[in-house]
Design a protein around this motif. Sequence first.
Motif, PDB file in Angstrom:
ATOM      1  N   TYR A  58     -15.555 -46.611  23.812  1.00 43.80           N
ATOM      2  CA  TYR A  58     -14.642 -47.690  24.158  1.00 43.80           C
ATOM      3  C   TYR A  58     -13.681 -47.175  25.208  1.00 43.80           C
ATOM      4  CZ  TYR A  58     -15.975 -50.217  19.936  1.00 43.80           C
ATOM      5  OH  TYR A  58     -16.665 -50.891  18.973  1.00 43.80           O
ATOM      6  N   ILE A  84     -10.022 -47.651  26.003  1.00 43.37           N
ATOM      7  CA  ILE A  84      -8.826 -48.285  25.454  1.00 43.37           C
ATOM      8  C   ILE A  84      -7.771 -48.338  26.544  1.00 43.37           C
ATOM      9  CG2 ILE A  84      -7.072 -48.148  23.653  1.00 43.37           C
ATOM     10  CD1 ILE A  84      -9.913 -48.556  22.638  1.00 43.37           C
ATOM     11  N   ASP A 129      -5.252 -50.825  26.402  1.00 44.11           N
ATOM     12  CA  ASP A 129      -4.026 -51.456  25.907  1.00 44.11           C
ATOM     13  C   ASP A 129      -3.247 -50.545  24.952  1.00 44.11           C
ATOM     14  OD1 ASP A 129      -5.561 -53.494  23.280  1.00 44.11           O
ATOM     15  OD2 ASP A 129      -5.975 -51.482  23.993  1.00 44.11           O
ATOM     16  N   HIS A 174      -9.036 -45.690  15.129  1.00 42.91           N
ATOM     17  CA  HIS A 174      -9.514 -46.300  16.359  1.00 42.91           C
ATOM     18  C   HIS A 174      -8.848 -47.666  16.564  1.00 42.91           C
ATOM     19  CE1 HIS A 174     -12.034 -47.991  19.446  1.00 42.91           C
ATOM     20  NE2 HIS A 174     -12.351 -46.743  19.737  1.00 42.91           N
ATOM     21  N   PRO A 175      -8.056 -47.827  17.623  1.00 43.77           N
ATOM     22  CA  PRO A 175      -7.258 -49.052  17.762  1.00 43.77           C
ATOM     23  C   PRO A 175      -8.081 -50.338  17.707  1.00 43.77           C
ATOM     24  CG  PRO A 175      -6.530 -47.406  19.315  1.00 43.77           C
ATOM     25  CD  PRO A 175      -7.774 -46.857  18.691  1.00 43.77           C
ATOM     26  N   LYS A 176      -9.262 -50.336  18.341  1.00 43.73           N
ATOM     27  CA  LYS A 176     -10.036 -51.593  18.345  1.00 43.73           C
ATOM     28  C   LYS A 176     -10.621 -51.876  16.977  1.00 43.73           C
ATOM     29  CE  LYS A 176     -11.160 -52.709  23.019  1.00 43.73           C
ATOM     30  NZ  LYS A 176     -12.169 -52.791  24.059  1.00 43.73           N
ATOM     31  N   LYS A 212      -7.904 -53.160  14.749  1.00 45.32           N
ATOM     32  CA  LYS A 212      -7.602 -54.571  15.001  1.00 45.32           C
ATOM     33  C   LYS A 212      -8.626 -55.464  14.295  1.00 45.32           C
ATOM     34  CE  LYS A 212      -6.199 -57.343  18.890  1.00 45.32           C
ATOM     35  NZ  LYS A 212      -6.222 -57.498  20.313  1.00 45.32           N
ATOM     36  N   PHE A 213      -9.861 -55.038  14.299  1.00 43.02           N
ATOM     37  CA  PHE A 213     -10.918 -55.828  13.677  1.00 43.02           C
ATOM     38  C   PHE A 213     -10.683 -55.982  12.173  1.00 43.02           C
ATOM     39  CE2 PHE A 213     -14.858 -55.894  11.239  1.00 43.02           C
ATOM     40  CZ  PHE A 213     -15.427 -57.065  11.714  1.00 43.02           C
ATOM     41  N   TYR A 255      -0.796 -51.565  14.631  1.00 41.79           N
ATOM     42  CA  TYR A 255      -1.352 -50.201  14.578  1.00 41.79           C
ATOM     43  C   TYR A 255      -0.259 -49.142  14.787  1.00 41.79           C
ATOM     44  CZ  TYR A 255      -4.212 -46.207  16.339  1.00 41.79           C
ATOM     45  OH  TYR A 255      -4.780 -44.982  16.561  1.00 41.79           O
ATOM     46  N   TYR A 271     -15.199 -46.703  10.587  1.00 39.21           N
ATOM     47  CA  TYR A 271     -15.543 -46.316  11.949  1.00 39.21           C
ATOM     48  C   TYR A 271     -16.249 -44.964  11.890  1.00 39.21           C
ATOM     49  CZ  TYR A 271     -15.109 -45.890  17.006  1.00 39.21           C
ATOM     50  OH  TYR A 271     -15.401 -45.754  18.340  1.00 39.21           O
TER      51      TYR A 271
END
Length: 475
Positions: free
Chosen positions: A8, A10, A12, A206-208, A211-212, A222, A249
Amino acid sequence: MLFKPQKYTISDISKQTFIDADEIWKYINNTKSNAQRVREIIAKSLNKQRLALEEAAVLLNTTNPELIEEIKQGARTLKTNVYGKRIVLFAPLYIGNYCSNNCLYCGFRSSNKEAQRLTLNDKQIIQEVEALEDNGQKRLILVYGEHREYSPEYIAHTVRVVYNVKKGNGEIRRVNINAAPLDVEGFKVVKEAGIGTYQIFQETYHPKAYKFYHRGGKKMDYDWRLTALDRAMEAGIDDVGIGALFGLYDWRFEALSLLRHVNHLEACYNIGPHTISFPRLQAASSRDIDVAYKVSDDDFLRLIAILRLAVPYTGLILTARESDRVRKEAIAFGISQIDGGTKLELGGYQEGESKPEQDLNREQFQINDNRTLNKVIDELLEGGYLPSFCTACYRRGRTGEHFMEFSVPGFIKRYCTPNAILTLAEYIRDYATPEVAAKGWTAIQRNLSQVDDKFLPELLQRIERIKADERDIYF
Ligand code: SAM
Ligand code: SF4
């Protein structure tokens, strides 16, 4: 290829945060493992040096079964050298499961209408603690959902209620906390109540992915969660526990991120986390996600061995989420703390042995080790371990204890082993079945040889004092 890591970008991610997902993936993707390198890294760790992220990545990327066995063997040796045979025991106590967050994996999440919600009142807390004391528990971790009801003042109140419960020779000597992130003022309020460790898991670093999984409430933030223990430190709580929920993850990403978190705390506060936890995702009431990144037993044991080598002086916790079979294996090469006699249902301890099958609507998730504390202790003794309920360092103000165990010469012989022996002697006198008592005295006898000669006469005297019904005497 054993793993298919996803890359990914990232963009943002806040500049404030100390986790850079791209950097973590770079370590994993650009690091190669070979026999010479793996052996050098194991040797470095056995030489009591912390591993760098790149070195941990080499171990994480090792797939050759023989080298994996060497990593596990290294962890076994390190564990024996650093911790000896002691295993510290505790129990979780769920205080309330109201929750305004919506974490897809958790039975307490706000959208789960099947969950039976309850906050224990003072009387119920007292009854639960009495039941825990009757089993022989001395160390608890109190667990809360994230909800406006569970304010810092409320958490501090429940901690005080717990400390005040004394039944027979029973008492709780250390109360740890697993609850939502607080602000600095909030952490100060909770600290005042005399807590041990404040534990918060990032779930996934993992930020994404984060978020999920986090679909509602304050936990969606986060960064607020990631920086929680910085605020705890600022509030003067220097005893903190970190963790990730494995199964959300890629496990190698989470492992390296945990180590990055350790580095951050050490760099900023000169003190690493007291403990690391690595729960694996379990079934939960109405859970509606697949375990996309399931961690196999083999990978899980490998993960524990690598963490042991990477941070030799940090306590590693393994809970009853895992089966007794996995726990038995994992203890051999890395674990220093386990729970015993665990019940996750709110109000479950006072129901005793008579309680029927697990009821997922009353629990946060399913556990796989339902043994009683007596049984857990029995099997630890059978395996040659020394069960311990020690709370001495924290009460004597010796904080950063794991670091001391590791670095101060003779620390284990002088404090840890004698205190483990004394707390086991108390357990034997007050709570053990006759068979466990017999095994316990044999273990005590055997472990006397591990105690510094200078302190042995005093220890023997103290054991006699415990036999004469004196309690809570420690070094
Ligand atoms: N509400 C607080 C929070 O979220 O930090 C308290 C924590 S929760 C009661 C304790 C931990 O249990 C969570 O941080 C999470 O890692 C773990 N957990 C949640 N659901 C789980 C599941 N289905 N299986 C295993 N562990 C789970
Ligand atoms: Fe609430 Fe914690 Fe469960 Fe999330 S993990 S739903 S915050 S109890």
